[in-house]
Design an enzyme around this catalytic site. Structure first.
Site, PDB file in Angstrom:
ATOM      1  N   HIS A   1      34.380  -2.923   9.840  1.00 48.65           N
ATOM      2  CA  HIS A   1      34.989  -2.913   8.454  1.00 48.65           C
ATOM      3  C   HIS A   1      36.917  -3.127   9.185  1.00 48.65           C
ATOM      4  CE1 HIS A   1      33.939  -5.566   5.569  1.00 48.65           C
ATOM      5  NE2 HIS A   1      35.535  -6.506   4.911  1.00 48.65           N
TER       6      HIS A   1
ATOM      7  N   ARG B   1      29.840   1.300  32.853  1.00 50.08           N
ATOM      8  CA  ARG B   1      29.249   2.904  32.576  1.00 50.08           C
ATOM      9  C   ARG B   1      28.189   2.986  30.824  1.00 50.08           C
ATOM     10  NH1 ARG B   1      35.030   3.402  32.751  1.00 50.08           N
ATOM     11  NH2 ARG B   1      35.052   5.288  35.375  1.00 50.08           N
TER      12      ARG B   1
ATOM     13  N   ARG C   1      25.185   1.053  36.081  1.00 49.70           N
ATOM     14  CA  ARG C   1      25.190   2.748  36.473  1.00 49.70           C
ATOM     15  C   ARG C   1      24.294   3.329  35.440  1.00 49.70           C
ATOM     16  NH1 ARG C   1      30.179   6.594  36.669  1.00 49.70           N
ATOM     17  NH2 ARG C   1      29.966   6.572  34.291  1.00 49.70           N
TER      18      ARG C   1
ATOM     19  N   GLU D   1      29.827   9.734  45.528  1.00 46.90           N
ATOM     20  CA  GLU D   1      31.221  10.660  44.523  1.00 46.90           C
ATOM     21  C   GLU D   1      30.825  12.034  44.916  1.00 46.90           C
ATOM     22  OE1 GLU D   1      30.907   8.885  40.142  1.00 46.90           O
ATOM     23  OE2 GLU D   1      28.693   8.880  40.325  1.00 46.90           O
TER      24      GLU D   1
ATOM     25  N   ASN E   1      36.900   8.848  41.275  1.00 46.87           N
ATOM     26  CA  ASN E   1      37.574   9.694  40.332  1.00 46.87           C
ATOM     27  C   ASN E   1      36.643  11.247  40.388  1.00 46.87           C
ATOM     28  OD1 ASN E   1      38.726   7.686  39.077  1.00 46.87           O
ATOM     29  ND2 ASN E   1      37.356   8.021  37.148  1.00 46.87           N
ATOM     30  N   ASP E   2      35.490  10.880  40.832  1.00 48.40           N
ATOM     31  CA  ASP E   2      34.561  12.476  41.403  1.00 48.40           C
ATOM     32  C   ASP E   2      34.786  12.612  42.265  1.00 48.40           C
ATOM     33  OD1 ASP E   2      32.956  13.460  38.572  1.00 48.40           O
ATOM     34  OD2 ASP E   2      32.100  11.972  38.634  1.00 48.40           O
TER      35      ASP E   2
ATOM     36  N   CYS F   1      34.809   1.897  42.654  1.00 45.28           N
ATOM     37  CA  CYS F   1      34.938   1.588  41.212  1.00 45.28           C
ATOM     38  C   CYS F   1      35.840   2.484  40.475  1.00 45.28           C
ATOM     39  CB  CYS F   1      33.939   0.992  40.619  1.00 45.28           C
ATOM     40  SG  CYS F   1      32.587   2.940  40.524  1.00 45.28           S
TER      41      CYS F   1
HETATM   42  C1  PEP Z   1      34.372   8.060  39.373  1.00 48.01           C
HETATM   43  O1  PEP Z   1      34.306   9.054  39.561  1.00 48.01           O
HETATM   44  O2  PEP Z   1      34.834   7.325  40.019  1.00 48.01           O
HETATM   45  C2  PEP Z   1      34.157   6.789  38.818  1.00 48.01           C
HETATM   46  C3  PEP Z   1      33.665   5.543  38.872  1.00 48.01           C
HETATM   47  O3  PEP Z   1      32.655   6.901  37.386  1.00 48.01           O
HETATM   48  P1  PEP Z   1      33.500   7.783  36.510  1.00 48.01           P
HETATM   49  O4  PEP Z   1      34.363   8.041  36.059  1.00 48.01           O
HETATM   50  O5  PEP Z   1      32.787   7.452  35.166  1.00 48.01           O
HETATM   51  O6  PEP Z   1      32.676   8.936  36.375  1.00 48.01           O
HETATM   52 MG    MG Z   2      31.993   9.386  38.093  1.00 47.46          MG
END
Ligand code: PEP
Ligand code: MG
Length: 542
Positions: free
Chosen positions: A186, A286, A322, A416, A441-442, A503
């Site tokens: 709500h 995710r 994923r 990654e 990112n990783d 990504c």
């Molecule tokens: C990444 O690592 O770039 C990625 C897309 O996965 P997450 O950010 O969920 O680890």
């Molecule tokens: Mg990652």
């Protein structure tokens, strides 16, 4: 990059940038003393004060009566002032329990203890449930006593009641993060219509200290804790533009791009935002949210239900789902094993150590896709550390019937970690998989971690569990290093004719993505809120 990124179910497409204000569920009068630093200690002392107040009331009642009633009331007051009860309560708060949970949990644990003692005290055990509720009411106070900050803030709370949602002034409350409760509660609906972005059900939300700067992106269900300057800049543009402005950018006649611009989603609730933003499918779904905070793994039906909600929205489009990538300090209760090595507890390493979870997720994805045959499902394994691991993933997929024949589901892995950049590993992986997706990112984090001894940014990497701890300076040698590795992967994939996407956050940077496109990337996947600005920037850059 932000220090941490938390995921929840986003409501609406809005973005908010600000500092957090923690509001306890049992919303009692908040002191002005600035003692909000550690909510657990604050809750504990407030709960103790509430317990003491109820004990005083019981004693006062006892004084007004005689005989058995008086004895019982004194006994109950005595139980409440027992230091052992305070100890149990303290443990619950120390573990981060919400106030109601801590009080109910501590009282029921204490009542079991009394039951074991038997006799007079055993008989009092049943009264403890009532006392717990009385203490909670005492702690609760009245809604009108909640003092919210007078300058803009992002509210963090365990579970928002519709009454408090109604009280929030959208000019001050820029966004809301809840630890429990779903996107269809709500309160979330009320906030959505007030155009306050919400991310609900964020595991670990209450661990974010009061006054922390965050970016809340309801379009992807992400919370960037202590974002860096680039993330703030990128999201400021979106936060400032109202929905109409974003719509206009999305609808503007743009040059067709030679890549798919896809959406990163944290859950099914962001599907609408992705569709509205004109995403060319989902480049990263995710799936962690289904698993985080649960005592037992989600059932096949629960998983199918969630995946179906997304597949139904993207009929005729591609969805890259994923597999579970756990990234929390504490192992999930149902993940018995973490696997070995540097990546123990994460990604495919953790899944291979818990094969039933892996099989069940593969089954759920494939069965859900069966109901939406027009949705093109690609499944990818996270944090794959070697070609051997990639092979094991494909073997599991084969075991549940996802390989061979004219099965429509494609199988790939995320690139990654630096270990899979080794040429021999990369070549084998590219040969056996249908596609790869680069998680920058990783990848950034782990490449730079390997450079720690010679890297002045390395000093920022000391928090072992926090994988997003540094910013990449534009044009720095580190950026050049990451770029060169991303380029290698893209070019290697193209050489064997396999689709490759990016990504990670870097994909939202038009400057970086322009390069990725030149090297031959097939898709870019970013938070829905960033799709329109990225499209517009790429359209003028290319
Ligand atoms: C990444 O690592 O770039 C990625 C897309 O996965 P997450 O950010 O969920 O680890
Ligand atoms: Mg990652």
């Amino acid at each position: 990059m932000a220090e941490r990124v938390l995921v929840g179910a986003g409501v609406g497409a809005g973005v908010a940038i600000g500092t957090t204000f923690y509001l306890p569920t049992a919303s009692y009068h908040l002191s002005q003393s600035g003692s909000m630093q550690d909510p657990r200690r604050m809750f504990f002392s407030a709960a103790r004060a509430a317990v003491a107040e109820v004990a005083r009331e019981l004693e006062a009642d006892a004084e007004k009566t005689t005989g058995d009633s008086q004895n019982i009331l004194y006994a109950l007051a005595g139980i409440l002032t027992d230091p052992e009860l305070a100890g149990v309560l303290k443990d619950y708060f120390a573990e981060g329990a919400a106030p109601e949970q801590a009080i109910r949990g501590a009282f029921s644990q204490f009542s079991r203890k009394l039951l074991k003692l038997g006799g007079y005290f055993g008989e009092r055990a049943a009264d403890l449930d009532d006392l717990a509720e009385r203490v909670i009411r005492q702690l609760g106070g009245v809604l009108d006593s909640v003092e919210l900050p007078s300058s803009p803030f992002i509210l963090i709370t365990d579970n928002l009641s519709p009454m408090i949602a109604n009280k929030l002034d959208p000019s001050l409350c820029l966004g809301v993060i809840t630890a429990s409760g779903g996107a269809t509660s709500h309160a979330a609906i009320i906030l959505k219509s007030a155009r306050v972005p919400v991310v609900a059900g964020v595991y670990d939300a209450t661990s974010v200290a009061n006054g922390t700067r965050v970016v809340l992106d309801a379009s992807s269900g992400q919370i960037f804790v202590k974002p860096d300057a680039i993330e703030i800049e990128r999201y400021s543009l979106v936060a400032e533009a109202n929905t109409t402005a974003i719509q206009i950018i999305a609808e503007k006649a743009l040059k067709p791009l030679p890549v798919r611009v896809m959406a990163n989603l944290g859950s099914s609730t962001e599907s609408a935002a992705a569709v509205e933003a004109g995403a060319d499918g989902v480049g990263l779904l995710r799936t962690e949210l289904l698993f985080l905070g649960a005592e037992t793994p989600p059932s096949l039906q629960d998983q199918m239900f969630e995946y179906s909600k997304i597949f139904s929205r993207f009929a005729g489009e591609r969805v890259l789902a994923r597999l579970l990538d756990v990234d929390v300090d504490k192992p999930l209760p149902f993940m018995q094993n973490s696997g070995d090595g540097k990546y123990a507890g994460r990604g495919l390493t953790a899944l291979l150590a818990n094969p039933e979870i892996l099989r069940e997720q593969l089954r759920a994805l494939s069965q859900a896709q069966g109901y939406y045959p027009r949705t093109e499902l690609w499944i990818m394994a996270p944090m794959v550390t070697s070609a051997t691991q990639a092979r094991q993933f494909l073997d599991f997929a084969a075991e549940v019937g996802l390989v061979g024949g004219d099965h429509p589901i494609k199988l790939g892995v995320m690139i990654e970690v630096p270990e899979v950049l080794v040429e021999a590993e990369l070549t084998l992986i590219l040969r056996m998989c249908d596609f790869v997706s680069i998680g920058t990112n990783d990848l950034t984090h782990y490449i730079l971690q390997d450079y720690q001894p010679v890297n002045e940014a390395g000093r920022l990497l000391n928090q072992e569990h926090s994988r997003r701890t540094l910013s990449l300076e534009v044009d720095s040698p580190y950026e050049a290093l990451i770029f060169s590795q991303v380029r290698r992967v893209i070019e290697a994939a193209k050489l064997v004719g396999k689709p490759v996407g990016v990504c990670g956050e870097m994909a939202a940077d038009a400057r970086a993505s322009t390069q990725f496109i030149k090297w031959g990337v097939d898709s870019l996947s970013v938070a829905p809120a960033l799709i329109a600005p990225l499209r517009a920037a790429l359209s003028s850059a290319l």
